[in-house]
Design an enzyme around this catalytic site. Structure first.
Site, short mmCIF file in Angstrom:
data_model
loop_
_atom_site.label_atom_id
_atom_site.label_comp_id
_atom_site.label_asym_id
_atom_site.label_seq_id
_atom_site.Cartn_x
_atom_site.Cartn_y
_atom_site.Cartn_z
CE LYS A 181 -2.68 2.63 3.41
NZ LYS A 181 -1.58 3.45 3.98
CG ASN A 182 2.24 2.94 3.56
OD1 ASN A 182 1.09 3.31 3.30
ND2 ASN A 182 2.65 2.73 4.79
NE ARG A 219 0.65 12.12 7.10
CZ ARG A 219 0.77 13.31 7.66
NH1 ARG A 219 -0.29 14.04 7.89
NH2 ARG A 219 1.93 13.78 8.00
CB CYS A 276 -4.49 6.64 10.54
SG CYS A 276 -5.15 5.26 9.60
NE ARG A 335 0.21 10.65 10.20
CZ ARG A 335 -0.15 9.57 9.50
NH1 ARG A 335 -1.38 9.10 9.64
NH2 ARG A 335 0.68 8.97 8.69
N PRO A 336 2.83 16.51 11.39
CG PRO A 336 4.87 17.14 12.35
CD PRO A 336 3.75 16.15 12.48
CB ILE A 337 3.69 18.24 5.92
CG1 ILE A 337 2.95 19.58 5.82
CG2 ILE A 337 2.72 17.09 5.92
CD1 ILE A 337 2.42 19.85 4.41
CG ASP A 338 8.08 20.09 10.40
OD1 ASP A 338 7.29 19.13 10.54
OD2 ASP A 338 9.19 20.14 10.94
CG ASP A 346 2.23 1.70 9.68
OD1 ASP A 346 2.02 2.55 10.57
OD2 ASP A 346 2.37 2.01 8.47
NE ARG A 405 -7.26 5.00 4.79
CZ ARG A 405 -6.36 5.46 5.67
NH1 ARG A 405 -6.71 5.67 6.91
NH2 ARG A 405 -5.12 5.70 5.31
C1 UD1 Z 1 4.32 6.85 6.85
C2 UD1 Z 1 3.27 5.79 6.63
C3 UD1 Z 1 2.59 5.44 7.96
C4 UD1 Z 1 3.64 5.05 9.00
C5 UD1 Z 1 4.75 6.10 9.09
C6 UD1 Z 1 5.91 5.67 10.00
C7 UD1 Z 1 2.54 6.25 4.36
C8 UD1 Z 1 1.47 6.78 3.49
N1 UD1 Z 1 2.29 6.29 5.68
O1 UD1 Z 1 3.63 7.99 7.36
O2 UD1 Z 1 1.69 4.37 7.73
O3 UD1 Z 1 3.03 4.93 10.27
O4 UD1 Z 1 5.29 6.37 7.79
O5 UD1 Z 1 6.46 4.47 9.54
O6 UD1 Z 1 3.58 5.77 3.92
N2 UD1 Z 1 7.44 14.19 11.15
C9 UD1 Z 1 7.76 15.51 11.40
N3 UD1 Z 1 7.70 16.40 10.35
C10 UD1 Z 1 7.37 16.02 9.08
C11 UD1 Z 1 7.05 14.67 8.85
C12 UD1 Z 1 7.10 13.77 9.91
O7 UD1 Z 1 8.07 15.88 12.53
O8 UD1 Z 1 7.35 16.88 8.20
C13 UD1 Z 1 7.47 13.21 12.28
C14 UD1 Z 1 6.08 12.64 12.58
O9 UD1 Z 1 5.37 13.44 13.48
C15 UD1 Z 1 6.44 11.29 13.16
C16 UD1 Z 1 7.74 10.91 12.44
O10 UD1 Z 1 8.24 12.10 11.87
O11 UD1 Z 1 6.70 11.37 14.52
C17 UD1 Z 1 7.59 9.89 11.36
O12 UD1 Z 1 6.61 10.32 10.41
P1 UD1 Z 1 6.70 9.92 8.88
O13 UD1 Z 1 7.74 8.85 8.70
O14 UD1 Z 1 6.81 11.15 8.07
O15 UD1 Z 1 5.27 9.28 8.65
P2 UD1 Z 1 4.35 9.41 7.37
O16 UD1 Z 1 5.20 9.52 6.15
O17 UD1 Z 1 3.29 10.41 7.60
#
Ligand code: UD1
Length: 419
Positions: free
Chosen positions: A22-23, A93, A117, A122-125, A305, A396
């Site tokens: 999926k991912n 997401r 979820c 879940r920031p995107i910074d 996960d 999903r």
């Molecule tokens: C992806 C997976 C999700 C999985 C996660 C961790 C997909 C679509 N989803 O989510 O199923 O649980 O990896 O293996 O592939 N963070 C920041 N800033 C950012 C981005 C992330 O601080 O800009 C932090 C998050 O809060 C979290 C950590 O980094 O604590 C890991 O997040 P991330 O690996 O980015 O998860 P996703 O890509 O959202």
């Protein structure tokens, strides 16, 4: 109201095959927006999140054709807009990958903040930091992310936190940028390597995926090609944990055993028989199990996960176990549902302390995708009938779940009740 009804308590036997990841799929399909030509993508899982991302590509002007149930062809030669459909993007997401792909291809993007979820902030910074380092202006207004650039140029980007999404998104934005991009402290999950392999198969130049430094040399254009998505590490782990919880003897097929190392060694530590073959793993349980301690970490650590599914198994295992969630700050919301089934779990911050108990059927609710999978495991291991509300979360990420689980002996059906 739709529910999954499980009558638990029996052992499982037989074989079950794992679908495409999926991912990986939800990143590779948007990555096809970068390609000027036809991408044939095989081993695409037939799940809701994939259908959603395909709908978004179509609305952006790509043509997507199903060659068969698991193969699609995407042609992004004539994209008509850089604005992703808001209502669809906010539902998942992985819609954030449209940002990297559209900036890379069109030098501008408008995508609403992602949904998906909810297990904490879940920031995107870090995604933004990467796009800015490549030369894009990024702003967020009223829940929409706006990005645009005159030109994208390679740069070195250090990720302060290991992030799967930011690593992939920066790769997508960088493959057509001028010059060299280096991503330091990159995530190493199997699907990161898969996305890099897809991009390279289409003509990109990405090196080092699977290590913590990824180097990308921009190319002028990416052509079409053919690619097959890897098997889903998390689905494979879910089936392994299910067989471990119910007992019996199950062969999980279409697996890359090395992706499962962390889970395999935990299951062995608990006393479960795990036999690895080239592309399958057999799970056998016939004796007493022991509690273990688990900590979730970025790959190659124990995947977050699989944390809820592991907790479901450990709630049935005699003795004491502990599970520490290190990735997300609020990923234990589902535990109330296991408590309703007789589990003995105490949550203290990011740690769950579990004492083995005999689970019984109950009416429970899937609070998110993997929480739903955990309830299937608990329901199959419990005595009596479990009804899981909100199975749409499970749909999903797991394709045709009842039919596939029935094939190894799970007594599961989808029921529809008047509201
Ligand atoms: C992806 C997976 C999700 C999985 C996660 C961790 C997909 C679509 N989803 O989510 O199923 O649980 O990896 O293996 O592939 N963070 C920041 N800033 C950012 C981005 C992330 O601080 O800009 C932090 C998050 O809060 C979290 C950590 O980094 O604590 C890991 O997040 P991330 O690996 O980015 O998860 P996703 O890509 O959202």
């Amino acid at each position: 109201m739709e529910k999954l009804k499980i009558t638990g308590g029996n052992q499982l036997f037989g074989e079950i095959a794992v679908c495409g990841a999926k991912n990986a799929a939800v990143a590779i399909i948007p990555a096809a927006l970068l390609v000027d030509g036809v991408c044939r993508i095989e081993n695409v899982p037939d799940i809701k999140d994939v259908r959603l991302i395909i709908d978004m590509l179509v609305q952006l002007g790509a043509s997507v054709t199903y060659v068969n149930d698991t193969t699609i062809e995407v042609n992004s030669s004539n994209l008509k807009t850089h604005i992703a459909p808001c209502d669809l993007a906010s539902r998942m997401r992985a819609s954030y990958y449209l940002l990297g792909a559209l900036i890379g291809r069109m030098k501008k993007a408008e995508v609403s903040l992602p949904g998906g979820c909810n297990f904490g902030t879940r920031p995107i910074d870090l995604h933004e930091k990467g796009f800015r380092a490549l030369g894009a202006k990024v702003s967020i207004e009223d829940g929409i992310v706006f990005a645009d650039a005159q030109e994208l140029a390679g740069n070195t980007i250090y990720l302060d936190t290991v992030s799967v999404g930011a690593t992939i998104n920066i790769m997508l934005a960088a493959v057509l940028a001028k010059g060299r991009t280096v991503i330091e402290n990159a995530a190493k999950e199997p699907h990161i390597v898969d996305v890099a392999n897809f991009l390279n198969a289409m003509g990109a130049n990405v090196r080092g995926a699977g290590t913590d430094v990824i180097r990308i040399t921009g190319v002028e254009q990416m052509r079409g090609g053919s690619y097959s998505i890897i098997p889903d590490q998390i689905e494979a782990g879910t089936f392994m944990l299910l067989a471990a919880a119910t007992g019996g003897n199950v062969l999980v097929r279409n697996i890359i055993p090395i992706h499962m190392n962390c889970l395999t060694s935990k299951l062995e530590e608990m006393g479960i028989g795990v036999t690895e073959y080239d592309d399958s793993i057999r799970i056998e349980r016939d004796g007493e199990l022991h509690g273990v301690s688990v900590k979730t970490m970025p790959y190659p650590g124990f995947p977050t996960d699989l944390q809820p599914q592991m907790v479901a198994l450990l709630s049935t295992v005699d003795g004491n176990s502990s599970v520490q969630e290190n990735v997300w700050d609020n990923r234990f919301q589902y535990i109330d549902q296991l408590l309703a089934m007789g589990a003995d779990i105490k949550v203290e911050g990011r740690r769950a302390k579990i004492t083995g108990a005999k689970l019984h059927g109950a009416e429970v609710t899937a609070t998110d995708l993997r929480a739903g999978a955990a309830l299937i495991i608990a329901g199959a291991a419990a005595d009596g009938v479990t009804e899981i509300a909100s199975p749409h979360y499970i749909d999903r990420g797991y394709s045709d779940i009842e039919r596939r689980l029935r094939s190894i002996g799970v007594k599961i059906e989808r029921i529809f009740e008047a509201d």
